[in-house]
Design an enzyme around this catalytic site. Sequence first.
Site, PDB file in Angstrom:
ATOM      1  N   ASP A   5      -5.706  58.543 107.652  1.00 36.66           N
ATOM      2  CA  ASP A   5      -4.908  57.381 107.268  1.00 36.66           C
ATOM      3  C   ASP A   5      -4.697  57.374 105.754  1.00 36.66           C
ATOM      4  O   ASP A   5      -5.130  56.474 105.046  1.00 36.66           O
ATOM      5  CB  ASP A   5      -5.577  56.105 107.757  1.00 36.66           C
ATOM      6  CG  ASP A   5      -5.687  56.064 109.274  1.00 36.66           C
ATOM      7  OD1 ASP A   5      -4.996  55.262 109.898  1.00 36.66           O
ATOM      8  OD2 ASP A   5      -6.466  56.878 109.833  1.00 36.66           O
ATOM      9  N   ASN A  44      -0.070  57.168 114.742  1.00 36.36           N
ATOM     10  CA  ASN A  44       0.983  56.272 115.213  1.00 36.36           C
ATOM     11  C   ASN A  44       2.097  56.084 114.183  1.00 36.36           C
ATOM     12  O   ASN A  44       3.253  55.839 114.544  1.00 36.36           O
ATOM     13  CB  ASN A  44       0.397  54.915 115.609  1.00 36.36           C
ATOM     14  CG  ASN A  44      -0.386  54.266 114.484  1.00 36.36           C
ATOM     15  OD1 ASN A  44      -1.360  54.839 113.982  1.00 36.36           O
ATOM     16  ND2 ASN A  44       0.011  53.072 114.072  1.00 36.36           N
ATOM     17  N   HIS A  92      -6.355  60.975 116.588  1.00 34.94           N
ATOM     18  CA  HIS A  92      -6.084  59.791 115.766  1.00 34.94           C
ATOM     19  C   HIS A  92      -6.796  58.538 116.270  1.00 34.94           C
ATOM     20  O   HIS A  92      -7.588  57.933 115.550  1.00 34.94           O
ATOM     21  CB  HIS A  92      -4.592  59.542 115.663  1.00 34.94           C
ATOM     22  CG  HIS A  92      -4.261  58.462 114.669  1.00 34.94           C
ATOM     23  ND1 HIS A  92      -4.602  58.555 113.325  1.00 34.94           N
ATOM     24  CD2 HIS A  92      -3.660  57.257 114.809  1.00 34.94           C
ATOM     25  CE1 HIS A  92      -4.211  57.455 112.690  1.00 34.94           C
ATOM     26  NE2 HIS A  92      -3.644  56.649 113.567  1.00 34.94           N
ATOM     27  N   HIS A 110      -7.671  47.850 116.654  1.00 40.56           N
ATOM     28  CA  HIS A 110      -7.329  48.911 117.628  1.00 40.56           C
ATOM     29  C   HIS A 110      -8.381  49.050 118.718  1.00 40.56           C
ATOM     30  O   HIS A 110      -8.645  50.154 119.210  1.00 40.56           O
ATOM     31  CB  HIS A 110      -7.123  50.249 116.910  1.00 40.56           C
ATOM     32  CG  HIS A 110      -6.083  50.183 115.837  1.00 40.56           C
ATOM     33  ND1 HIS A 110      -4.771  49.846 116.093  1.00 40.56           N
ATOM     34  CD2 HIS A 110      -6.159  50.399 114.481  1.00 40.56           C
ATOM     35  CE1 HIS A 110      -4.088  49.863 114.962  1.00 40.56           C
ATOM     36  NE2 HIS A 110      -4.898  50.177 113.974  1.00 40.56           N
ATOM     37  N   HIS A 146      -7.126  55.951 112.421  1.00 39.69           N
ATOM     38  CA  HIS A 146      -6.521  54.764 113.024  1.00 39.69           C
ATOM     39  C   HIS A 146      -7.176  53.460 112.566  1.00 39.69           C
ATOM     40  O   HIS A 146      -6.501  52.546 112.093  1.00 39.69           O
ATOM     41  CB  HIS A 146      -6.549  54.877 114.543  1.00 39.69           C
ATOM     42  CG  HIS A 146      -5.508  54.073 115.250  1.00 39.69           C
ATOM     43  ND1 HIS A 146      -4.269  53.804 114.707  1.00 39.69           N
ATOM     44  CD2 HIS A 146      -5.508  53.483 116.478  1.00 39.69           C
ATOM     45  CE1 HIS A 146      -3.558  53.094 115.563  1.00 39.69           C
ATOM     46  NE2 HIS A 146      -4.281  52.871 116.631  1.00 39.69           N
TER      47      HIS A 146
END
Length: 463
Positions: free
Chosen positions: A165, A225, A314, A324, A351
């Site tokens: 990230d 994502n 991820h 999440h 993530h």
Amino acid sequence: MSSRSYQINLHVLVHDAMRSKKIHARFVFFLLVGTLVFSVAAEYVRPPPGRVILTENSQPPSHPQQVHVSLVGANHMRVSWVTDAKHGRSVVDYGRASGNYTSSATGDHTSYRYFLYSSGKIHHVTIGPLDPGTVYYYRCGMVGDEFALKTPPAALPIELAVAGDVGQTEWTASTLAHVSKTEYDVLLVPGDLAYADTQQPLWDTFGRFVQRHASRRPWMVTEGNHEVEAGMPALPGAPDPFVAYAARWRMPHEESGSPSALYYSFDAAGGAVHVVMLGSYAGFNSTSEQYGWLARDLARVDRRATPWLVVLLHAPWYNTNAAHASEGDAMRKAMERLLYDARVDVVFSGHVHAYERFTRVYNNEANSCGPVYITIGDGGNREGLAFDFQKNHKLARLSLMREASFGHGRLSVVNATTARWAWHRNDDADSTIRDELWLESLAANAACRQAISPADDSWSDEL
């Protein structure tokens, strides 16, 4: 009580005291000093999100920008870059001495459109064969600046840096600076690179932002994502998902037998370490192409020659953060058995914008033959940190370390049996080790070898 809440209480007390006029000014002074002292001594105060850094292009249109390198096979590397000019040549000249290019390689180029945005010319050139542990100087397109890269070693030990990230913020700059302060051989990124989110110029600013690091050491990445960037299917000519990611960050999926740019594998340290990059946003059930490819890829690994198995993806399969929550559960249920049976040593994910390390786990239970699961989605993204770890989460008993701070990790594979994992937190100008673990390869664990079916010859007691 946190340092932040303690400061608030003291400030309220000072305010009330001054309003009542019943407390001497000297007492108010000591209250304020106490606030300062306590703040310094209290627990680390997590930083807010950093400012996004938009790195503009300072090069002429025909000159290379956004230069980065990646691994291709045992002794080759891919050099990728972008030119604004459409006539730039897909050629890399390289050699062991600065300015003395004794070899040359020609590659290919691509481009893409995203609604009204049109990318520059994206070049990919594979160079080699290259000697291990060697510095090579190179120039892209026969114009512009000279760059230098160092190839990874052909045998253990090897140093793998990990940062997920990433983004392009002040905290990203801090993370990458800390990574580069100490020697490393490869950077692994478990998804979410530019945070472009359909704003395509942000892919360009990201490429320029990371160039000073990504042009020197190979970056091996998988998608998150924020790479999906799906267009609106109802509109004619809508872009395909992952169009920017696949065009810009080409990874060796074909070389590893993968049918998709969203998942692949590669070897490091002469095959002593096998790294699998899975796609959280590709099909993963038992009838999917990714599942079939993963089963074949893991079956080809001979643990006598490859004592270390590392996986990146991820969306985390194990997570006690409210952020999440449970998003990786379906993929875990579909694929976890494959990783467990192959005796994967460690699984890295991103993530969740925080750090968390679990014990060795399989099927929601501690298992000494399962992988260590580590979430490291704290590279510096623009969205900030995920603070809400749930103390009463059903997996909390398996979570050994969790903290919402920016940072990066290092997997130092020392030899066939031993590796050291360390998570480095960004403390302003310093990189502070906040978590450390010595790992034994599961290929060296006799109990885990015996648990595998006797029909699997690669798990012989001769190990």
